[in-house]
Design a protein around this motif. Structure first.
Motif, PDB file in Angstrom:
ATOM      1  N   VAL A 391       0.824  -1.226   0.000  1.00  0.00           N
ATOM      2  CA  VAL A 391       0.000   0.000   0.000  1.00  0.00           C
ATOM      3  C   VAL A 391       0.852   1.267   0.000  1.00  0.00           C
ATOM      4  O   VAL A 391       0.299   2.374  -0.001  1.00  0.00           O
ATOM      5  CB  VAL A 391      -0.989   0.022   1.186  1.00  0.00           C
ATOM      6  CG1 VAL A 391      -1.926  -1.171   1.109  1.00  0.00           C
ATOM      7  CG2 VAL A 391      -0.260   0.071   2.519  1.00  0.00           C
ATOM      8  N   THR A 392       2.164   1.126  -0.019  1.00  0.00           N
ATOM      9  CA  THR A 392       3.038   2.295  -0.162  1.00  0.00           C
ATOM     10  C   THR A 392       3.850   2.230  -1.453  1.00  0.00           C
ATOM     11  O   THR A 392       4.660   3.118  -1.709  1.00  0.00           O
ATOM     12  CB  THR A 392       4.010   2.394   1.031  1.00  0.00           C
ATOM     13  OG1 THR A 392       4.753   1.178   1.147  1.00  0.00           O
ATOM     14  CG2 THR A 392       3.254   2.648   2.324  1.00  0.00           C
ATOM     15  N   GLY A 393       3.626   1.183  -2.266  1.00  0.00           N
ATOM     16  CA  GLY A 393       4.319   1.076  -3.543  1.00  0.00           C
ATOM     17  C   GLY A 393       5.730   0.536  -3.452  1.00  0.00           C
ATOM     18  O   GLY A 393       6.468   0.555  -4.446  1.00  0.00           O
ATOM     19  N   GLN A 394       6.149   0.036  -2.285  1.00  0.00           N
ATOM     20  CA  GLN A 394       7.500  -0.512  -2.160  1.00  0.00           C
ATOM     21  C   GLN A 394       7.652  -1.840  -2.894  1.00  0.00           C
ATOM     22  O   GLN A 394       8.762  -2.233  -3.245  1.00  0.00           O
ATOM     23  CB  GLN A 394       7.847  -0.712  -0.683  1.00  0.00           C
ATOM     24  CG  GLN A 394       7.906   0.579   0.117  1.00  0.00           C
ATOM     25  CD  GLN A 394       8.205   0.300   1.577  1.00  0.00           C
ATOM     26  OE1 GLN A 394       9.179  -0.366   1.921  1.00  0.00           O
ATOM     27  NE2 GLN A 394       7.360   0.810   2.463  1.00  0.00           N
ATOM     28  N   ILE A 395       6.546  -2.555  -3.083  1.00  0.00           N
ATOM     29  CA  ILE A 395       6.551  -3.808  -3.836  1.00  0.00           C
ATOM     30  C   ILE A 395       5.662  -3.644  -5.053  1.00  0.00           C
ATOM     31  O   ILE A 395       4.532  -3.169  -4.954  1.00  0.00           O
ATOM     32  CB  ILE A 395       6.036  -4.981  -2.982  1.00  0.00           C
ATOM     33  CG1 ILE A 395       7.020  -5.309  -1.862  1.00  0.00           C
ATOM     34  CG2 ILE A 395       5.809  -6.218  -3.843  1.00  0.00           C
ATOM     35  CD1 ILE A 395       6.568  -6.468  -0.985  1.00  0.00           C
TER      36      ILE A 395
END
Length: 411
Positions: A391-395
């Motif tokens: 949900v933070t775009g790290q993956i």
């Protein structure tokens, strides 16, 4: 590349709060969802109450939870929330709020995961109001809070990834519930109604419990089990991590502890899987432990069955009596179950043939229950690791092999 935008919460969802009073609770009927219903991003119906059909309209005048909503706590356990995907009737309890998403602007299930993600949790902490007794979220201001979202396609993919894990956890929960219902039904049939295999040729004889089958006996709990009481661990040494789990009263309903210590105790305070536990204060919760090796804290009792009984058989044999004590014991502030009460608990022990048949039924049930519960814990740990990164775009969700990840945790 996925595009992310920051919007006000009001642009994608409506915010409601629940009633500011407590209804009369009943044993059955629509769900009454209080703060205790929320357990780290999931619903725990074992900790939820009911209200009557007659009272339901009074408690749902403002809003009634419906599939797709996100329910959250705005006092005491700030930041906790869960996706409501159930079609059953329910009402919000005190200190509970609800987000109703606009599905054209946000994926409903994704909104729940975004709420639990690090960005929105940070916003909650920044806006929390300190009160004289408890901290609270200012629900009226919440619609203005920022929330960062990817495009709808990415939201749907992320929701599917995390939702697939949650669906497996929920499926395991239902299977455990069915197993427990089956075990209780079999116990009632065999050991209350005496409709066990071969009962036709066995006469009933008098006993301390009334008529029982010939060659069955009545044992005191302290003869039917090794009874152990908890240790007075030093609470200042409790932490969220450490070498040893400590089982406290509050851990019994969930069957897992989040409290640790570095204290080394006497081996008599050790708890292992399949030990039977009883909480001695408040509500006298019981369980067959599945949380792996731990220490037993004070005011928790541990039972290890003897006389050939299985752990599940022992729990079923005494849980009705413990519930009776729970209703009968009244304290000035909280009810206390003591050794003197346990000494009055009895266990009906069948003859060897019936005991062996019962173990042949209850032991596999207990093994399957333990396997399902521990599988769910591994899945929950996987979900909790993935959620903040997704949900933070790290993956990048396109790079995830969900089947492989889940397969490793279920095995």
């Amino acid at each position: 590349m996925t595009e992310w935008t920051t919007v006000a919460l009001r642009d994608v969802a409506q915010v409601f709060d629940g009633p500011h009073a407590t209804p009369r609770k009943t044993d059955d009927g629509p769900w009454y969802l209080s703060i205790s219903s929320l357990k780290q991003g999931r619903f725990d119906f074992s900790e939820s109450a009911h209200l009557s059909d007659v009272d339901l309209p009074r408690w749902t005048k403002r809003v009634m939870p419906r599939p797709g909503d996100t329910l959250f706590s705005y006092e005491t356990r700030l930041g906790d929330a869960a996706y409501w995907g159930h079609s059953c009737q329910a009402a919000l309890g005190r200190r509970m709020g609800l987000l109703r998403p606009d599905p054209e602007r946000v994926n409903p299930r994704y909104l729940s995961y975004a709420y639990l993600g690090p960005d929105f949790q940070s916003t909650i902490r920044e806006n929390t109001l300190s009160g004289s007794t408890v901290d609270r979220i200012p629900v009226g201001a919440m619609p203005n809070w920022p929330i960062r979202l990817p495009d709808l396609v990415s939201q749907s993919v992320i929701a599917e990834v995390l939702g697939s894990i949650d669906d497996l956890i929920e499926n395991n929960r239902r299977r455990v519930e069915v197993l427990e219902e089956m075990a209780r039904a079999i116990y009632r049939e065999w050991f209350v109604k005496f409709q066990y295999p071969g009962h036709e040729d066995v006469p009933l004889v008098d006993s301390a419990l009334g008529p029982v089958p010939h060659e069955w006996s009545v044992a005191n709990l302290f003869n039917a089990a090794d009874v152990g009481f908890g240790c007075s661990f030093k609470s200042p040494r409790f932490s969220n991590s450490g070498p040893f789990q400590v089982i406290r009263i509050r851990d019994i309903p969930s069957g897992i502890s989040g409290t640790f210590t570095d204290e080394v105790a006497d081996p008599r305070y050790a708890v292992f899987d399949d030990d039977v536990l009883i909480g001695m204060d408040g509500d006298f919760h019981m369980t067959v432990w599945t949380g792996e090796d731990a220490w037993l804290n004070q005011r928790v009792t541990r039972l290890r069955p003897k006389l050939g009984l299985s752990a599940l058989h022992l729990l079923l044999a005494i849980e009705g009596q413990i519930k009776e004590w729970n209703r009968a014991i009244v304290g000035t502030t909280v009810a206390h179950l003591g050794k003197k009460h346990l000494q009055l608990v009895t266990v009906l022990v069948p003859n060897e043939v019936t005991l062996a048949r019962a173990s042949g039924v209850f032991v596999p049930m207990m093994d399957e229950r333990r396997t399902l519960i521990q599988s769910s814990r591994r899945l929950a740990a996987l979900r909790d690791r993935l959620l903040p990164k997704l949900v933070t775009g790290q993956i990048d969700v396109a790079s995830l092999d969900l089947d492989a990840l889940v397969g490793d945790r279920v095995a």
